[in-house]
Design a protein around this motif. Structure first.
Motif, PDB file in Angstrom:
ATOM      1  N   VAL A  56      32.432  21.697  -5.821  1.00 27.81           N
ATOM      2  CA  VAL A  56      31.663  22.237  -6.740  1.00 27.81           C
ATOM      3  C   VAL A  56      30.871  20.950  -7.477  1.00 27.81           C
ATOM      4  N   GLN A  57      29.418  21.229  -7.744  1.00 24.10           N
ATOM      5  CA  GLN A  57      28.617  19.916  -8.308  1.00 24.10           C
ATOM      6  C   GLN A  57      27.889  20.570  -9.564  1.00 24.10           C
ATOM      7  N   PRO A  58      27.912  19.868 -10.420  1.00 24.45           N
ATOM      8  CA  PRO A  58      27.038  20.156 -11.447  1.00 24.45           C
ATOM      9  C   PRO A  58      25.545  20.382 -11.677  1.00 24.45           C
ATOM     10  N   VAL A  59      25.068  21.070 -12.459  1.00 29.78           N
ATOM     11  CA  VAL A  59      23.486  21.343 -12.386  1.00 29.78           C
ATOM     12  C   VAL A  59      23.126  20.758 -14.042  1.00 29.78           C
ATOM     13  N   ASN A  60      22.172  19.960 -14.204  1.00 34.47           N
ATOM     14  CA  ASN A  60      21.935  19.447 -15.626  1.00 34.47           C
ATOM     15  C   ASN A  60      23.037  18.822 -16.224  1.00 34.47           C
TER      16      ASN A  60
END
Length: 380
Positions: A118-122
């Protein structure tokens, strides 16, 4: 919208409490309660993610939710096996094989090298994108769902009694409900995420619906009332060997007394012939009756030449509403009883011999008295 997952969490918790207080607690209950508690973690984590702005905490809740899902999918398979009565799957090798994919995917989620899961957004994980490990996780979920469906299909092709068939159909509906909502969640919130707003609570709602199906099955069919704590205590403390079989002669339960003497495990097929070290006309007649007269109680007494003990073996059908749902095979050690009977026979034989001796002496005395009487009235 933030509170949807929390509300669903509390509804699941209410169902958890309802099951806990409404039925007797046995080992099967403990399995279900652990399974139900695992179902509650997903909606709680989804709510907790939205309560903090710290990316570290958010990532923790995300990983906890998906690790819980990996374990939940395996727990679903195990509980499906229990509810459908497919105890032959409860063998160590099969259990390890079913658990391996979930353990692997959980390890991928926890360690997630290079943010491949998983990768973060903002700079946060409330909105997030998924990497290749996520799709491996989805593949594991699909495998577990297919495995559950296979277990159900093998149960449905058998000649099940109506009660068990209804129970299996409820399990099938629960699996289909959670599967549909998970697929919708993936399609709407992952695949079409760039084009649609996020729709929360999809997977949580599917988990809730599946839990409802399980609760209905448990309470309507009284699944867990088949074995109580008292019954289990009696089985483990009684001085007889007891094997409980289902209608297909699969081992459902074996008590502690018999465990060291017979290498049987739950889920294995029981073969009546293996309990006899040798053959004889009486044993062959017993085995024939065992197979051809399953609705009758039969018994036999043998001298087990391996353990050098006399055993009384009984096979008794388990009847529910006039239908045979299984069988109980008991092993009673009657060596001491046989010894007492043998000693009694020996004493009776000795007494009979002494009685014969006394009768012979009595005849001799009678003959001697007769001769003395004759001599007394005869001239010298």
């Amino acid at each position: 919208m933030v509170w949807i997952d929390l509300i669903l969490f509390f509804v699941l918790f209410a169902l958890f409490v309802y099951i806990f207080v409404s039925v007797n607690i046995t080992n099967l209950h403990k399995v279900y309660l652990a399974f139900h508690f695992t179902m509650m973690i997903w909606p709680f984590c989804q709510f907790a993610i939205k309560t903090t702005d710290n990316p570290t905490y958010q990532l923790f809740y995300v990983k906890a939710a998906f690790v819980d899902s990996a374990l939940l999918s395996t727990g679903w398979v195990f509980f499906t096996i229990l509810l459908t009565g497919q105890t032959r799957f409860l063998q160590r090798k099969i259990l390890l094989l079913l658990s391996a994919p979930a353990i692997f995917s959980a390890a991928c989620i926890i360690f997630s090298p290079c943010s491949w899961f998983v990768q973060p957004v903002n700079e946060g994980y409330i909105q997030r994108t998924y990497g290749p490990l996520f799709w491996i996780f989805i593949a594991v979920i699909i495998i577990q769902v297919v495995t559950s469906l296979y277990v159900i299909s093998t149960a449905l092709v058998r000649d099940l009694v109506p009660r068990v068939r209804k129970q299996v159909m409820l399990v099938l509906k629960g699996i289909l409900a959670v599967s549909v909502f998970i697929l919708l969640d993936i399609a709407l919130n992952v695949v079409l995420d760039p084009y649609l707003p996020v729709i929360p609570g999809m997977t949580s709602l599917g988990i809730l619906l599946s839990a409802v199906f399980f609760v209905v099955s448990i309470n309507r069919d009284k699944v867990f009332d088949l074995a109580t704590i008292a019954h289990q205590d009696v089985m483990d403390t009684i001085g007889h060997g007891i094997v409980v079989l289902d209608e297909y002669d699969n081992v459902v339960e074996i008590n502690r007394f018999l465990g060291p003497h017979m290498h049987l495990h739950r889920g294995e097929q029981f073969n009546i012939r293996i309990i006899f070290p040798e053959s004889s006309p009486a044993i062959e007649a017993f085995i024939l009756e065992y197979h051809e007269r399953p609705l009758e109680r039969i018994e036999i007494e043998i001298l087990h030449t391996v353990i050098r003990r006399y055993l009384k073996i009984q096979a008794t059908p388990i009847m529910v509403s006039g239908l045979r749902v299984g069988r109980i095979v008991t092993f009673q050690d009657i060596t001491e009883l046989q010894r007492l009977i043998h000693e009694t026979h020996q004493q009776n034989r000795v007494l009979q011999e002494r009685n014969h001796s006394l009768i012979a002496v009595q005849k001799e005395l009678y003959e001697t008295n007769r001769q003395l009487q004759q001599m007394a009235i005869t001239d010298s």
